[in-house]
Motif scaffolding. Structure first.
Motif, mmCIF file in Angstrom:
data_model
loop_
_atom_site.group_PDB
_atom_site.id
_atom_site.type_symbol
_atom_site.label_atom_id
_atom_site.label_comp_id
_atom_site.label_asym_id
_atom_site.label_seq_id
_atom_site.Cartn_x
_atom_site.Cartn_y
_atom_site.Cartn_z
ATOM 1 N N ALA A 8 -32.154 6.295 1.704
ATOM 2 C CA ALA A 8 -30.588 6.427 1.866
ATOM 3 C C ALA A 8 -30.070 5.960 0.712
ATOM 4 O O ALA A 8 -29.191 7.125 -0.208
ATOM 5 N N THR A 9 -30.666 5.222 -0.413
ATOM 6 C CA THR A 9 -30.121 5.390 -1.452
ATOM 7 C C THR A 9 -30.471 6.678 -2.889
ATOM 8 O O THR A 9 -29.504 6.603 -3.598
ATOM 9 N N GLY A 10 -31.345 7.384 -2.393
ATOM 10 C CA GLY A 10 -31.630 8.478 -3.345
ATOM 11 C C GLY A 10 -30.567 9.575 -3.238
ATOM 12 O O GLY A 10 -30.294 9.385 -2.928
ATOM 13 N N PHE A 11 -31.445 10.622 -3.945
ATOM 14 C CA PHE A 11 -30.741 12.256 -3.860
ATOM 15 C C PHE A 11 -29.643 12.014 -3.303
ATOM 16 O O PHE A 11 -29.197 13.261 -2.033
ATOM 17 N N ILE A 12 -31.251 12.651 -1.682
ATOM 18 C CA ILE A 12 -30.938 13.377 -0.607
ATOM 19 C C ILE A 12 -30.084 12.186 0.436
ATOM 20 O O ILE A 12 -29.046 12.372 1.171
ATOM 21 N N GLY A 13 -30.902 10.939 0.456
ATOM 22 C CA GLY A 13 -30.416 10.190 1.298
ATOM 23 C C GLY A 13 -28.111 9.766 1.091
ATOM 24 O O GLY A 13 -27.959 9.882 2.282
ATOM 25 N N ARG A 14 -28.183 10.053 -0.104
ATOM 26 C CA ARG A 14 -26.371 9.802 -0.440
ATOM 27 C C ARG A 14 -25.877 10.554 0.116
ATOM 28 O O ARG A 14 -24.532 10.557 0.485
ATOM 29 N N ASN A 69 -36.155 8.950 7.604
ATOM 30 C CA ASN A 69 -37.018 8.297 6.986
ATOM 31 C C ASN A 69 -37.763 9.168 5.416
ATOM 32 O O ASN A 69 -38.352 9.964 5.473
ATOM 33 N N LEU A 70 -36.998 8.903 4.745
ATOM 34 C CA LEU A 70 -36.965 9.127 3.236
ATOM 35 C C LEU A 70 -37.291 8.681 1.962
ATOM 36 O O LEU A 70 -37.399 8.887 1.009
ATOM 37 N N ALA A 71 -38.057 7.868 2.159
ATOM 38 C CA ALA A 71 -38.116 6.548 1.628
ATOM 39 C C ALA A 71 -39.663 7.306 1.046
ATOM 40 O O ALA A 71 -40.563 7.358 1.369
ATOM 41 N N GLY A 72 -39.752 6.753 -0.301
ATOM 42 C CA GLY A 72 -41.284 6.806 -2.225
ATOM 43 C C GLY A 72 -40.839 7.394 -3.287
ATOM 44 O O GLY A 72 -39.168 7.703 -3.292
ATOM 45 N N MET A 73 -41.750 6.860 -3.624
ATOM 46 C CA MET A 73 -41.304 6.602 -5.073
ATOM 47 C C MET A 73 -41.644 7.743 -5.158
ATOM 48 O O MET A 73 -42.209 9.031 -5.297
ATOM 49 N N PRO A 74 -40.234 8.075 -6.247
ATOM 50 C CA PRO A 74 -39.936 10.003 -7.300
ATOM 51 C C PRO A 74 -41.351 10.228 -7.311
ATOM 52 O O PRO A 74 -42.874 9.594 -8.297
ATOM 53 N N LYS A 85 -51.489 5.954 -7.240
ATOM 54 C CA LYS A 85 -51.575 5.664 -6.396
ATOM 55 C C LYS A 85 -50.086 5.204 -5.563
ATOM 56 O O LYS A 85 -49.705 4.800 -4.443
ATOM 57 N N GLU A 86 -48.924 5.059 -6.363
ATOM 58 C CA GLU A 86 -47.943 3.959 -5.591
ATOM 59 C C GLU A 86 -47.083 5.584 -5.481
ATOM 60 O O GLU A 86 -46.396 5.384 -3.894
ATOM 61 N N ILE A 87 -46.744 6.745 -5.522
ATOM 62 C CA ILE A 87 -46.309 7.625 -4.425
ATOM 63 C C ILE A 87 -47.409 8.409 -3.117
ATOM 64 O O ILE A 87 -46.406 7.768 -2.390
ATOM 65 N N SER A 116 -38.669 12.643 10.287
ATOM 66 C CA SER A 116 -39.111 11.700 8.759
ATOM 67 C C SER A 116 -39.774 13.126 7.771
ATOM 68 O O SER A 116 -40.273 14.156 7.543
ATOM 69 N N ALA A 117 -39.044 13.121 6.550
ATOM 70 C CA ALA A 117 -39.843 13.570 5.653
ATOM 71 C C ALA A 117 -40.808 13.880 4.610
ATOM 72 O O ALA A 117 -41.967 12.866 4.871
ATOM 73 N N THR A 118 -41.310 15.345 4.495
ATOM 74 C CA THR A 118 -42.729 15.288 4.385
ATOM 75 C C THR A 118 -42.206 16.768 2.950
ATOM 76 O O THR A 118 -40.725 16.781 2.557
ATOM 77 N N ARG A 166 -41.123 19.461 6.068
ATOM 78 C CA ARG A 166 -41.323 19.856 5.206
ATOM 79 C C ARG A 166 -40.550 20.368 3.904
ATOM 80 O O ARG A 166 -40.029 21.371 4.050
ATOM 81 N N ILE A 167 -40.124 19.634 3.107
ATOM 82 C CA ILE A 167 -38.923 20.250 1.622
ATOM 83 C C ILE A 167 -39.059 20.200 0.076
ATOM 84 O O ILE A 167 -40.748 20.141 0.530
ATOM 85 N N GLY A 168 -38.902 21.554 0.395
ATOM 86 C CA GLY A 168 -38.850 22.417 -1.173
ATOM 87 C C GLY A 168 -38.225 21.780 -2.149
ATOM 88 O O GLY A 168 -37.221 20.540 -1.682
ATOM 89 N N VAL A 169 -37.738 22.309 -3.221
ATOM 90 C CA VAL A 169 -36.998 21.885 -4.582
ATOM 91 C C VAL A 169 -35.600 22.206 -3.549
ATOM 92 O O VAL A 169 -34.955 23.046 -3.763
ATOM 93 N N VAL A 170 -34.571 20.738 -3.559
ATOM 94 C CA VAL A 170 -33.904 20.672 -3.685
ATOM 95 C C VAL A 170 -33.053 20.651 -4.430
ATOM 96 O O VAL A 170 -33.169 19.969 -5.851
ATOM 97 N N LEU A 171 -32.242 21.392 -5.048
ATOM 98 C CA LEU A 171 -30.925 22.155 -5.567
ATOM 99 C C LEU A 171 -29.975 20.944 -5.314
ATOM 100 O O LEU A 171 -28.925 21.316 -4.918
#
Ligand code: NDP
Length: 303
Positions: A8-14, A69-74, A85-87, A116-118, A166-171
Motif C-alpha cells: 500500500a505504501t508503493g506507487f500504485i498502492g498509495r 496484494n501489491l508487495a514486491g521489491m522494485p 533472488k530478492e525480486i 493480486s498483482a503480476t 498482469r500490470i503493464g508499465v504504469v505511468l
C-alpha cells in the motif's frame, strides 16, 4: 467494505488507498514498517486508517472483505544475483503469507476477494508478437518470476474470487518507469531508448487503480486480466510523445548504455518490451480514461 492492502505504501498502492478512503471504504495497510507507513499515511490526512506490521496481518485479513496484494521489491534497479533472488523471493513470500492467512481464516470471517498483482513480463518480450490473456508465458527471468508469483496466488481457497492483474508499465509522475525516464531523457535531449522498436505496454496510474477497484467490487472480474491500455506504442513513439509533452527535441537516441548504467540488467524491462492487449478488460466493459499515450502524458505533466 474493509480492504487489506500489501504494498500500500508503493506507487500504485498509495493512489489506491486514497481512492478507497475517498469512497468511504476502510483500509488496512499491511506493511513491513509501521513508522515508514505512518509517514506516507499521516492520521490527519487518513483518519481511521489501520497500519499493521507483519505480526498483525492476520487480524486485519480476517476482518477484511477483500485483500489487494501489491508487495514486491522494485525491479527497476541494478540486478545483482542477490537482488534477482530478492525480486522473486519478496513476491512469493508475501503472496504465500497472504494466501495462507486467507486460507486459515474461519469461513465466516474469510475475505471473499483477492486481487493480486503480476506483470506483463509474464509473456516474455517480442517485437512482433501480440499477447492477450490466453498467450503462453515467455522463457526469460521475469516470465519465470511472474509464473511463480501467479501460481502462489492460485493457491488461495477456491471460494475466494481471485483476480490476477498482469500490470503493464504504469505511468504517473511520482514513481515507476516515467520518474526514471524523465531525467535521462532531459539529460540526453530525448529520443528513443535503444532501437526504439520495442513495444511499450503502458497504463495510466488512474486506470490501473480503477481496474483494481473494479476487480474488488465486480464479481465478473476473475482470473487473469491484463492491466494495459488499449493502444500500446513502440518505445520510439513513446519517447517522441514524451519529448513533445516535455518540450524537448526527440531526435537524439538515448544510448542503451546510459540506461543500463542507471538500471543495470533491470533496464531490460524498458529495453525489451512486449505488445499486450487488454482483451479481458474490454470484454468486461472496463472504461479506460486514457487510451492514447499522448493524452496520458499530457495529463500527467500538467498535474
Ligand atoms: P513499489 O515498488 O512502489 O511498491 C511496492 C511495495 O512493496 C513497497 O511499498 C513495499 O511496501 C513493498 N516491498 C518493497 N520491497 C519489498 C521486499 N523486499 N519484501 C516485501 N515487500 C516489499 O511498487 P508499485 O506500486 O510500482 O507496484 C506494485 C506491484 O505491481 C509490484 O509488485 C510490481 O512488481 C507490480 N507491477 C508494477 C508495475 C509498475 O509499472 N509500477 C508494472 C508491472 C507490475 P512496505 O515497505 O510497506 O512493506
Amino acid at each position: 467494505m474493509t480492504v487489506s492492502v500489501t504494498g500500500a505504501t508503493g506507487f500504485i498502492g498509495r493512489r489506491l488507498v486514497q481512492r478507497l478512503q475517498g469512497d468511504n471504504h476502510r483500509v488496512c495497510v499491511l506493511t513491513r514498517s509501521r513508522s515508514e507507513a505512518q509517514l506516507i499515511f499521516p492520521v490527519r490526512d487518513f483518519p481511521g486508517i489501520v497500519i499493521a506490521e507483519e505480526a498483525e496481518w492476520k487480524g486485519c485479513i480476517q476482518g477484511s472483505n477483500a485483500v489487494v496484494n501489491l508487495a514486491g521489491m522494485p525491479i527497476s534497479t541494478r540486478w545483482s544475483p542477490e537482488i534477482k533472488k530478492e525480486i522473486k523471493r519478496s513476491r512469493i513470500r508475501v503472496t504465500s503469507k497472504v494466501v495462507d492467512l486467507i486460507n486459515d481464516s474461519p469461513d465466516e470471517i474469510r475475505p471473499s476477494v483477492l486481487v493480486s498483482a503480476t506483470a506483463v513480463g509474464y509473456y516474455g518480450s517480442s517485437e512482433t508478437q501480440v499477447f492477450n490473456e490466453q498467450s503462453p508465458s515467455g522463457n526469460d527471468y521475469l516470465a519465470e518470476v511472474c509464473r511463480e508469483w501467479e501460481a502462489t496466488a492460485l493457491g488461495v481457497n477456491k471460494n475466494v474470487r481471485l483476480a490476477l492483474i498482469r500490470i503493464g508499465v504504469v505511468l504517473g509522475k511520482d514513481g515507476g518507469a516515467l520518474a526514471k525516464m524523465i531525467p535521462l531523457f532531459m539529460m540526453f535531449a530525448g529520443g528513443p531508448l535503444g532501437s526504439g522498436r520495442q513495444w511499450f505496454s503502458w497504463i495510466h496510474l488512474d486506470d490501473i487503480v480503477n481496474l483494481i477497484y473494479e476487480a474488488l467490487c465486480n464479481p465478473s472480474y476473475k482470473g487473469v486480466i491484463n492491466g494495459t491500455a488499449p493502444n500500446p506504442v513502440r518505445l520510439g513513439e513513446m519517447c517522441e510523445q514524451l519529448g513533445s509533452v516535455l518540450g524537448r527535441p526527440s531526435w537524439l537516441p538515448v544510448p542503451d548504455l546510459a540506461l543500463k548504467a542507471v538500471l543495470g540488467e533491470g533496464a531490460n524491462v524498458v529495453l525489451e518490451g512486449q505488445k499486450v492487449l487488454p482483451a479481458r478488460a474490454k470484454e468486461l466493459g472496463f472504461t479506460f480514461r486514457y487510451t492514447y499515450v499522448k493524452d496520458a502524458l499530457r495529463a500527467i505533466m500538467s498535474q
